[in-house]
Design a protein around this motif. Structure first.
Motif, PDB file in Angstrom:
ATOM      1  N   ALA A   1      -1.928   0.604  -2.016  1.00 55.51           N
ATOM      2  CA  ALA A   1      -1.225  -0.240  -1.049  1.00 55.51           C
ATOM      3  C   ALA A   1      -1.238   0.399   0.329  1.00 55.51           C
ATOM      4  N   SER A   2      -1.048   1.723   0.397  1.00 53.21           N
ATOM      5  CA  SER A   2      -1.042   2.402   1.693  1.00 53.21           C
ATOM      6  C   SER A   2      -2.407   2.316   2.359  1.00 53.21           C
ATOM      7  N   LEU A   3      -3.454   2.408   1.548  1.00 49.93           N
ATOM      8  CA  LEU A   3      -4.810   2.309   2.087  1.00 49.93           C
ATOM      9  C   LEU A   3      -5.065   0.911   2.633  1.00 49.93           C
ATOM     10  N   MET A   4      -4.666  -0.096   1.882  1.00 48.88           N
ATOM     11  CA  MET A   4      -4.859  -1.481   2.316  1.00 48.88           C
ATOM     12  C   MET A   4      -4.053  -1.793   3.576  1.00 48.88           C
ATOM     13  N   LEU A   5      -2.811  -1.294   3.621  1.00 50.90           N
ATOM     14  CA  LEU A   5      -1.985  -1.531   4.799  1.00 50.90           C
ATOM     15  C   LEU A   5      -2.511  -0.783   6.013  1.00 50.90           C
ATOM     16  N   GLY A   6      -3.108   0.377   5.774  1.00 48.24           N
ATOM     17  CA  GLY A   6      -3.709   1.119   6.877  1.00 48.24           C
ATOM     18  C   GLY A   6      -4.826   0.333   7.525  1.00 48.24           C
ATOM     19  N   PHE A   7      -5.709  -0.222   6.726  1.00 46.46           N
ATOM     20  CA  PHE A   7      -6.816  -1.023   7.259  1.00 46.46           C
ATOM     21  C   PHE A   7      -6.312  -2.337   7.849  1.00 46.46           C
ATOM     22  N   ALA A   8      -5.356  -2.974   7.177  1.00 42.62           N
ATOM     23  CA  ALA A   8      -4.823  -4.236   7.689  1.00 42.62           C
ATOM     24  C   ALA A   8      -4.150  -4.022   9.040  1.00 42.62           C
ATOM     25  N   GLY A   9      -3.381  -2.948   9.150  1.00 44.40           N
ATOM     26  CA  GLY A   9      -2.714  -2.656  10.408  1.00 44.40           C
ATOM     27  C   GLY A   9      -3.688  -2.305  11.514  1.00 44.40           C
ATOM     28  N   ALA A  10      -4.755  -1.586  11.159  1.00 46.52           N
ATOM     29  CA  ALA A  10      -5.774  -1.261  12.158  1.00 46.52           C
ATOM     30  C   ALA A  10      -6.427  -2.536  12.684  1.00 46.52           C
TER      31      ALA A  10
ATOM     32  N   ASN B   1       3.589  -6.727   6.117  1.00 46.31           N
ATOM     33  CA  ASN B   1       3.815  -5.314   6.405  1.00 46.31           C
ATOM     34  C   ASN B   1       5.312  -5.004   6.401  1.00 46.31           C
ATOM     35  N   THR B   2       6.097  -5.869   7.041  1.00 48.25           N
ATOM     36  CA  THR B   2       7.548  -5.663   7.079  1.00 48.25           C
ATOM     37  C   THR B   2       8.150  -5.682   5.681  1.00 48.25           C
ATOM     38  N   GLY B   3       7.727  -6.644   4.872  1.00 47.11           N
ATOM     39  CA  GLY B   3       8.257  -6.761   3.524  1.00 47.11           C
ATOM     40  C   GLY B   3       7.933  -5.554   2.658  1.00 47.11           C
ATOM     41  N   LEU B   4       6.682  -5.096   2.721  1.00 44.10           N
ATOM     42  CA  LEU B   4       6.279  -3.961   1.900  1.00 44.10           C
ATOM     43  C   LEU B   4       6.936  -2.668   2.361  1.00 44.10           C
ATOM     44  N   VAL B   5       7.131  -2.519   3.671  1.00 43.62           N
ATOM     45  CA  VAL B   5       7.831  -1.339   4.183  1.00 43.62           C
ATOM     46  C   VAL B   5       9.279  -1.358   3.713  1.00 43.62           C
ATOM     47  N   ALA B   6       9.925  -2.512   3.799  1.00 47.77           N
ATOM     48  CA  ALA B   6      11.324  -2.633   3.387  1.00 47.77           C
ATOM     49  C   ALA B   6      11.503  -2.332   1.902  1.00 47.77           C
ATOM     50  N   LEU B   7      10.529  -2.735   1.100  1.00 51.33           N
ATOM     51  CA  LEU B   7      10.597  -2.509  -0.347  1.00 51.33           C
ATOM     52  C   LEU B   7      10.183  -1.099  -0.754  1.00 51.33           C
ATOM     53  N   GLY B   8       9.578  -0.359   0.204  1.00 50.40           N
ATOM     54  CA  GLY B   8       9.077   0.971  -0.121  1.00 50.40           C
ATOM     55  C   GLY B   8       7.697   0.940  -0.731  1.00 50.40           C
ATOM     56  N   ALA B   9       7.113  -0.251  -0.867  1.00 48.29           N
ATOM     57  CA  ALA B   9       5.791  -0.382  -1.492  1.00 48.29           C
ATOM     58  C   ALA B   9       4.673   0.096  -0.580  1.00 48.29           C
ATOM     59  N   SER B  10       4.954   0.256   0.718  1.00 52.97           N
ATOM     60  CA  SER B  10       3.919   0.712   1.647  1.00 52.97           C
ATOM     61  C   SER B  10       3.475   2.134   1.350  1.00 52.97           C
ATOM     62  N   GLU B  11       4.283   2.867   0.587  1.00 50.85           N
ATOM     63  CA  GLU B  11       3.940   4.246   0.242  1.00 50.85           C
ATOM     64  C   GLU B  11       3.160   4.340  -1.066  1.00 50.85           C
ATOM     65  N   TRP B  12       3.013   3.235  -1.762  1.00 49.85           N
ATOM     66  CA  TRP B  12       2.300   3.258  -3.036  1.00 49.85           C
ATOM     67  C   TRP B  12       0.818   3.526  -2.811  1.00 49.85           C
ATOM     68  N   LYS B  13       0.205   4.152  -3.802  1.00 51.42           N
ATOM     69  CA  LYS B  13      -1.247   4.365  -3.760  1.00 51.42           C
ATOM     70  C   LYS B  13      -1.958   3.016  -3.709  1.00 51.42           C
TER      71      LYS B  13
END
Length: 355
Positions: free
Chosen positions: A241-250, A227-239
């Motif tokens: 990817a954001s959905l997957m990170l949302g579920f992973a974070g939940a 999560n930290t890596g993808l946020v730092a790279l800006g990839a957390s906002e990608w289509k």
């Protein structure tokens, strides 16, 4: 009885004493603190024109902060969705509508003089009326929840997989109309519906984390790094990817809540989760007052430290407001009065719908 062996809490903030699902309260506590932190930090940084060290935490939590809150909000819906429409609307629509009307009026009362100074009292009045169409300030969450509850019940005849796929497509589409209710519905319904649809799997995840804490900690460490890596790279906002990170974070917050409950640590977070509606409704006032005081006086130069203090005061201040309201017999601020129930309250414990 809940899977953890406890009875869930009632939909109000007071009433008969009942046991609760411990990890749910911890998870809700984490969520509500993150929400207060986000509003506090971004508000301070906007007013100050610079960022502080707290900005990193807000950015880290962004992919999962609201997805987890909405997923938990749908978690207990399978147990009550078969209620008759009158009871269902009372508990799932009128309940939140009451608090929205009360607190949008309170928030607007504090902000109206500034609005009127910029335009006129007539325009300020129109803005208040508009707040019942366009959610006002921090209250959009409880504005949106009744819509989610109604849509989920109305769509029951449709195959759940079809609803889930449409909801996922709406999140991925990044719909932007400028209307909060529409845009946030499209972005968040997938998580609420997933909480409703996959509730047994969520409880199973919690059970596994409770039984295998070492494995759960390893999974959390992996998630935090990704999560930290993808946020730092800006990839957390990608289509996608954001959905997957949302579920992973939940799933991560659920796991953290379970481990904290297992160890009986950080009971304050559990308390915050039990009273998340109280914090959500009232934090804006101590948050805004503390932000204004600290920035105008300049007694603390570090924007990160100011943000941290504003966050803490936002949480503690809202709980203090609740206690003062109870002592002044202003219970109506946090508890729906009997006159605003369209179906009489039942005595004894009832199943919890996330606040």
């Amino acid at each position: 009885m809940a899977p953890a062996g406890t009875i869930d809490a009632s939909e109000g903030t007071t009433g008969p004493a009942v046991a609760r699902v411990d990890w749910v309260d911890y998870a809700k506590g984490i969520c509500i603190v993150m929400v207060v932190m986000m509003h506090s930090v971004l508000g301070v940084e906007l007013a100050a024109g610079e960022t502080g060290f707290m900005h990193v935490l807000v950015a880290f939590a962004k992919p999962f902060r609201m997805p987890d809150f909405f997923l938990i909000s749908g978690l207990f819906l399978p147990r009550v969705i078969d209620r008759d429409w009158r009871t269902y609307l009372d508990r799932k629509v009128v309940h939140f509508a009451y608090f929205y009307v009360v607190w949008v009026t309170i928030q607007f009362g504090f902000k109206a003089p500034a609005f009127a100074a910029e335009t006129s009292w007539r325009d300020a009045g129109l803005l208040y009326v508009e707040s019942f169409i366009e959610p006002f300030g921090t209250l959009w969450f409880i504005y949106l929840l009744p819509i989610f509850f109604v849509v989920t019940k109305l769509t029951r005849p449709i195959p759940p997989l079809a609803i889930w796929l449409v909801a996922a497509a709406l999140e991925t589409a990044r719909i932007t109309t400028g209307w909060t209710a529409i845009d946030e519905f499209c972005a968040r319904f997938i998580y609420f519906y997933s909480g409703y649809l996959f509730a047994p799997y969520v409880f199973a995840l919690s059970d596994r984390a409770r039984s295998h804490p070492a494995l759960a900690l390893a999974a959390l460490a992996t998630w935090a790094l990704v999560n930290t890596g993808l946020v730092a790279l800006g990839a957390s906002e990608w289509k996608i990817a954001s959905l997957m990170l949302g579920f992973a974070g939940a799933c991560a917050v659920i796991t953290i809540g379970t481990l904290l409950a297992r160890a009986h640590w950080c009971n304050f977070l559990r308390f915050c989760g039990e009273h998340s509606i109280v914090i959500y409704l009232a934090f804006f006032l101590p948050m805004a007052a503390t932000r204004t005081l600290l920035l105008h006086t300049g007694i603390i130069s570090s924007i990160g430290t100011v943000s941290l203090i504003v966050t803490i005061v936002g949480v503690l201040g809202s709980l203090a407001i609740w206690q003062v309201a109870l002592r002044l017999h202003a219970d109506f601020l946090f508890e729906r009065p009997d006159a605003f129930w369209i179906v009489p309250k039942k005595a004894g414990p009832v199943l919890q719908a996330a606040e």
